[in-house]
Design a protein around this motif. Structure first.
Motif, PDB file in Angstrom:
ATOM      1  N   GLN A   9     -14.864  -1.079  -7.058  1.00 43.46           N
ATOM      2  CA  GLN A   9     -14.193  -2.355  -6.834  1.00 43.46           C
ATOM      3  C   GLN A   9     -12.667  -2.173  -6.813  1.00 43.46           C
ATOM      4  O   GLN A   9     -11.977  -2.736  -5.963  1.00 43.46           O
ATOM      5  CB  GLN A   9     -14.578  -3.359  -7.913  1.00 43.46           C
ATOM      6  CG  GLN A   9     -13.924  -4.710  -7.733  1.00 43.46           C
ATOM      7  CD  GLN A   9     -14.290  -5.681  -8.846  1.00 43.46           C
ATOM      8  OE1 GLN A   9     -15.224  -5.462  -9.602  1.00 43.46           O
ATOM      9  NE2 GLN A   9     -13.537  -6.751  -8.943  1.00 43.46           N
ATOM     10  N   ILE A  10     -12.157  -1.374  -7.732  1.00 44.55           N
ATOM     11  CA  ILE A  10     -10.714  -1.105  -7.781  1.00 44.55           C
ATOM     12  C   ILE A  10     -10.264  -0.439  -6.489  1.00 44.55           C
ATOM     13  O   ILE A  10      -9.252  -0.821  -5.888  1.00 44.55           O
ATOM     14  CB  ILE A  10     -10.353  -0.248  -9.007  1.00 44.55           C
ATOM     15  CG1 ILE A  10     -10.552  -1.071 -10.285  1.00 44.55           C
ATOM     16  CG2 ILE A  10      -8.921   0.293  -8.907  1.00 44.55           C
ATOM     17  CD1 ILE A  10     -10.496  -0.255 -11.560  1.00 44.55           C
ATOM     18  N   PHE A  11     -11.027   0.549  -6.028  1.00 43.81           N
ATOM     19  CA  PHE A  11     -10.687   1.220  -4.774  1.00 43.81           C
ATOM     20  C   PHE A  11     -10.753   0.252  -3.601  1.00 43.81           C
ATOM     21  O   PHE A  11      -9.882   0.271  -2.728  1.00 43.81           O
ATOM     22  CB  PHE A  11     -11.609   2.420  -4.535  1.00 43.81           C
ATOM     23  CG  PHE A  11     -11.098   3.694  -5.135  1.00 43.81           C
ATOM     24  CD1 PHE A  11     -10.398   4.607  -4.371  1.00 43.81           C
ATOM     25  CD2 PHE A  11     -11.316   3.984  -6.469  1.00 43.81           C
ATOM     26  CE1 PHE A  11      -9.922   5.786  -4.917  1.00 43.81           C
ATOM     27  CE2 PHE A  11     -10.849   5.161  -7.030  1.00 43.81           C
ATOM     28  CZ  PHE A  11     -10.145   6.066  -6.253  1.00 43.81           C
ATOM     29  N   GLN A  12     -11.780  -0.588  -3.551  1.00 48.89           N
ATOM     30  CA  GLN A  12     -11.910  -1.549  -2.456  1.00 48.89           C
ATOM     31  C   GLN A  12     -10.716  -2.490  -2.399  1.00 48.89           C
ATOM     32  O   GLN A  12     -10.236  -2.835  -1.324  1.00 48.89           O
ATOM     33  CB  GLN A  12     -13.199  -2.363  -2.604  1.00 48.89           C
ATOM     34  CG  GLN A  12     -14.442  -1.580  -2.296  1.00 48.89           C
ATOM     35  CD  GLN A  12     -15.715  -2.314  -2.668  1.00 48.89           C
ATOM     36  OE1 GLN A  12     -15.735  -3.138  -3.581  1.00 48.89           O
ATOM     37  NE2 GLN A  12     -16.794  -2.005  -1.972  1.00 48.89           N
ATOM     38  N   ARG A  17      -3.601  -0.225   0.415  1.00 49.75           N
ATOM     39  CA  ARG A  17      -2.175  -0.410   0.120  1.00 49.75           C
ATOM     40  C   ARG A  17      -1.596   0.857  -0.536  1.00 49.75           C
ATOM     41  O   ARG A  17      -0.511   1.313  -0.185  1.00 49.75           O
ATOM     42  CB  ARG A  17      -1.986  -1.629  -0.770  1.00 49.75           C
ATOM     43  CG  ARG A  17      -0.545  -2.040  -0.911  1.00 49.75           C
ATOM     44  CD  ARG A  17      -0.356  -3.389  -1.610  1.00 49.75           C
ATOM     45  NE  ARG A  17      -0.870  -3.378  -2.971  1.00 49.75           N
ATOM     46  CZ  ARG A  17      -1.893  -4.126  -3.399  1.00 49.75           C
ATOM     47  NH1 ARG A  17      -2.509  -4.944  -2.584  1.00 49.75           N
ATOM     48  NH2 ARG A  17      -2.293  -4.050  -4.644  1.00 49.75           N
ATOM     49  N   PHE A  18      -2.355   1.427  -1.475  1.00 49.65           N
ATOM     50  CA  PHE A  18      -1.922   2.671  -2.127  1.00 49.65           C
ATOM     51  C   PHE A  18      -1.765   3.790  -1.102  1.00 49.65           C
ATOM     52  O   PHE A  18      -0.751   4.494  -1.087  1.00 49.65           O
ATOM     53  CB  PHE A  18      -2.935   3.090  -3.197  1.00 49.65           C
ATOM     54  CG  PHE A  18      -2.759   4.506  -3.657  1.00 49.65           C
ATOM     55  CD1 PHE A  18      -1.797   4.822  -4.593  1.00 49.65           C
ATOM     56  CD2 PHE A  18      -3.543   5.521  -3.131  1.00 49.65           C
ATOM     57  CE1 PHE A  18      -1.615   6.137  -5.013  1.00 49.65           C
ATOM     58  CE2 PHE A  18      -3.371   6.831  -3.540  1.00 49.65           C
ATOM     59  CZ  PHE A  18      -2.408   7.144  -4.477  1.00 49.65           C
ATOM     60  N   TRP A  19      -2.760   3.954  -0.234  1.00 54.65           N
ATOM     61  CA  TRP A  19      -2.766   5.062   0.718  1.00 54.65           C
ATOM     62  C   TRP A  19      -1.570   4.967   1.668  1.00 54.65           C
ATOM     63  O   TRP A  19      -0.902   5.959   1.944  1.00 54.65           O
ATOM     64  CB  TRP A  19      -4.078   5.102   1.475  1.00 54.65           C
ATOM     65  CG  TRP A  19      -4.220   6.299   2.345  1.00 54.65           C
ATOM     66  CD1 TRP A  19      -4.265   6.331   3.706  1.00 54.65           C
ATOM     67  CD2 TRP A  19      -4.332   7.667   1.934  1.00 54.65           C
ATOM     68  NE1 TRP A  19      -4.393   7.613   4.152  1.00 54.65           N
ATOM     69  CE2 TRP A  19      -4.440   8.450   3.087  1.00 54.65           C
ATOM     70  CE3 TRP A  19      -4.356   8.285   0.697  1.00 54.65           C
ATOM     71  CZ2 TRP A  19      -4.561   9.837   3.041  1.00 54.65           C
ATOM     72  CZ3 TRP A  19      -4.475   9.676   0.638  1.00 54.65           C
ATOM     73  CH2 TRP A  19      -4.583  10.432   1.811  1.00 54.65           C
ATOM     74  N   GLU A  20      -1.313   3.768   2.165  1.00 53.20           N
ATOM     75  CA  GLU A  20      -0.184   3.602   3.085  1.00 53.20           C
ATOM     76  C   GLU A  20       1.148   3.887   2.389  1.00 53.20           C
ATOM     77  O   GLU A  20       2.054   4.445   3.003  1.00 53.20           O
ATOM     78  CB  GLU A  20      -0.185   2.204   3.698  1.00 53.20           C
ATOM     79  CG  GLU A  20      -1.298   1.986   4.703  1.00 53.20           C
ATOM     80  CD  GLU A  20      -1.319   3.046   5.804  1.00 53.20           C
ATOM     81  OE1 GLU A  20      -0.256   3.349   6.390  1.00 53.20           O
ATOM     82  OE2 GLU A  20      -2.410   3.582   6.066  1.00 53.20           O
ATOM     83  N   SER A  36     -11.230  11.007   3.655  1.00 56.37           N
ATOM     84  CA  SER A  36     -12.658  11.107   3.956  1.00 56.37           C
ATOM     85  C   SER A  36     -13.512  10.922   2.707  1.00 56.37           C
ATOM     86  O   SER A  36     -14.516  10.196   2.723  1.00 56.37           O
ATOM     87  CB  SER A  36     -12.943  12.470   4.591  1.00 56.37           C
ATOM     88  OG  SER A  36     -14.319  12.672   4.735  1.00 56.37           O
ATOM     89  N   GLU A  37     -13.121  11.555   1.617  1.00 60.78           N
ATOM     90  CA  GLU A  37     -13.901  11.462   0.375  1.00 60.78           C
ATOM     91  C   GLU A  37     -13.864  10.056  -0.219  1.00 60.78           C
ATOM     92  O   GLU A  37     -14.872   9.554  -0.714  1.00 60.78           O
ATOM     93  CB  GLU A  37     -13.422  12.494  -0.645  1.00 60.78           C
ATOM     94  CG  GLU A  37     -13.689  13.928  -0.227  1.00 60.78           C
ATOM     95  CD  GLU A  37     -15.160  14.200   0.050  1.00 60.78           C
ATOM     96  OE1 GLU A  37     -16.010  13.860  -0.790  1.00 60.78           O
ATOM     97  OE2 GLU A  37     -15.463  14.749   1.126  1.00 60.78           O
ATOM     98  N   VAL A  38     -12.719   9.415  -0.157  1.00 62.28           N
ATOM     99  CA  VAL A  38     -12.631   8.039  -0.668  1.00 62.28           C
ATOM    100  C   VAL A  38     -13.503   7.112   0.174  1.00 62.28           C
ATOM    101  O   VAL A  38     -14.234   6.279  -0.358  1.00 62.28           O
ATOM    102  CB  VAL A  38     -11.166   7.551  -0.715  1.00 62.28           C
ATOM    103  CG1 VAL A  38     -11.101   6.056  -0.994  1.00 62.28           C
ATOM    104  CG2 VAL A  38     -10.389   8.321  -1.773  1.00 62.28           C
ATOM    105  N   LEU A  39     -13.458   7.268   1.484  1.00 59.57           N
ATOM    106  CA  LEU A  39     -14.286   6.427   2.351  1.00 59.57           C
ATOM    107  C   LEU A  39     -15.773   6.654   2.110  1.00 59.57           C
ATOM    108  O   LEU A  39     -16.558   5.703   2.115  1.00 59.57           O
ATOM    109  CB  LEU A  39     -13.924   6.660   3.819  1.00 59.57           C
ATOM    110  CG  LEU A  39     -12.535   6.187   4.224  1.00 59.57           C
ATOM    111  CD1 LEU A  39     -12.235   6.547   5.675  1.00 59.57           C
ATOM    112  CD2 LEU A  39     -12.361   4.705   3.992  1.00 59.57           C
TER     113      LEU A  39
END
Length: 68
Positions: A9-12, A17-20, A36-39
């Motif tokens: 849920q936190i990642f979703q 925003r974090f990645w950008e 890729s791993e996060v997705l």
């Protein structure tokens, strides 16, 4: 209080925003792999991407288990 899946849920809610904002902080050779791993984690168990259905032969209840 629901705690199952809190990391997902936190990642979703925050990963895009974090990645950008922070992807430049990671070595360029690792970025594609990290994304890729996060997705994979985010889509793990998503029944729209395929699933196995188990059916109880007594009550005919169906349980769908998404592929990882």
């Amino acid at each position: 209080m629901k705690t199952k899946g809190i990391i997902k849920q936190i990642f979703q809610e925050h990963f895009n925003r974090f990645w950008e904002a922070k992807k430049e902080k990671f070595p360029e050779k690792m970025r594609e792999h990290l994304l890729s791993e996060v997705l994979k984690m985010l889509y793990c168990g998503d029944v729209t991407l395929g699933f196995v259905a188990y059916i109880c032969m007594q009550c005919f209840e169906k349980i769908k288990v998404g592929f990882s």
